[in-house]
Design an enzyme around this catalytic site. Sequence first.
Site, short mmCIF file in Angstrom:
data_model
loop_
_atom_site.label_atom_id
_atom_site.label_comp_id
_atom_site.label_asym_id
_atom_site.label_seq_id
_atom_site.Cartn_x
_atom_site.Cartn_y
_atom_site.Cartn_z
N ARG A 1 -5.03 6.38 -7.53
CA ARG A 1 -4.65 7.80 -7.43
C ARG A 1 -4.45 8.40 -8.82
O ARG A 1 -4.84 9.55 -9.08
CB ARG A 1 -3.40 7.96 -6.58
CG ARG A 1 -3.63 7.61 -5.10
CD ARG A 1 -2.43 7.95 -4.25
NE ARG A 1 -2.63 7.52 -2.87
CZ ARG A 1 -3.29 8.21 -1.95
NH1 ARG A 1 -3.83 9.37 -2.28
NH2 ARG A 1 -3.42 7.74 -0.72
N SER B 1 -1.87 5.71 1.88
CA SER B 1 -3.08 4.89 1.89
C SER B 1 -3.15 4.11 3.19
O SER B 1 -2.13 3.83 3.83
CB SER B 1 -3.07 3.92 0.70
OG SER B 1 -3.12 4.63 -0.52
N LEU C 1 0.88 -1.16 0.00
CA LEU C 1 0.00 0.00 0.00
C LEU C 1 0.92 1.21 0.00
O LEU C 1 1.95 1.21 0.68
CB LEU C 1 -0.87 0.03 1.25
CG LEU C 1 -2.16 -0.79 1.26
CD1 LEU C 1 -2.79 -0.73 2.64
CD2 LEU C 1 -3.15 -0.29 0.22
N ASP C 2 0.56 2.26 -0.74
CA ASP C 2 1.45 3.41 -0.75
C ASP C 2 1.42 4.11 0.62
O ASP C 2 0.56 3.86 1.47
CB ASP C 2 1.15 4.37 -1.90
CG ASP C 2 -0.16 5.13 -1.74
OD1 ASP C 2 -0.39 5.70 -0.67
OD2 ASP C 2 -0.94 5.16 -2.71
N MET C 3 2.36 4.98 0.85
CA MET C 3 2.60 5.56 2.17
C MET C 3 1.35 6.22 2.76
O MET C 3 1.08 6.10 3.96
CB MET C 3 3.74 6.58 2.07
CG MET C 3 4.11 7.21 3.40
SD MET C 3 5.57 8.27 3.21
CE MET C 3 5.74 8.91 4.88
#
Length: 242
Positions: free
Chosen positions: A186, A106, A102-104
């Site tokens: 995103r 999220s 998961l990106d930072m």
Amino acid sequence: MRLQMYLAHCGVASRRASERIIADGRVTVNGSVVTEMGTKVSAFDAVCVDGKSVCPEEKKRYVLLNKPSGYVCSLADEKERPVAADLLKDAFRERLYNVGRLDMFSTGLILFTNDGEFAKILSHPSAELEKEYIVDTSLPIPRMLASDFKKGIRVQEVFYQCVDAEQLNARRMRIVLIEGKNREIRRVFESVEVGIKHLMRIRIGNICIDGLQPGQFRELSAAEVSGLIALCKKKILYSEEL
């Protein structure tokens, strides 16, 4: 046993990630740096990663974390940002690594394990494991974005397509992905100039968030683990039959 598989059994990383660790010269066997993937080792060999001795772990762990915003999904971060795996360190002595990312910024569900075979199955390109998200935006969502995303949207030469999408209200959408390209949701929302305030993963396959609060975690039941494996193996077997 091949070295990359041995490292996976030790809980260092998945087999594929272990191959990168070997190629980077971070592994020694009996004191000598080894970069060859075909190298075989036994229980009598002394294997180290980054100078630390590793050995196969008897206890397999399968942990579900509700990742808070601001944590990166990596075993270490060169920019010294908070690492999601650190949230588990006090509860588990085993070295756990994340399956997927998961990106930072999220939040939501991510799996951790020390079982290389489990990670390999879930990460297989043909596994098509569903991940479900809730997106909250700063501006109203274009009325056709959900249907367009299901049909497929091209953004800067990259094609993005979700399995399902449903607009829940003017500024909230539910999205289901199976591929999950880097920052896919995103980038799709950026393409229509709508900023995302909050992006949360609420389901992975047969596992739902079920009241797990940010920063909280729990171990999966045996039924949940077997259910995830069965979902993936069914798709993998089908793809191999085509």
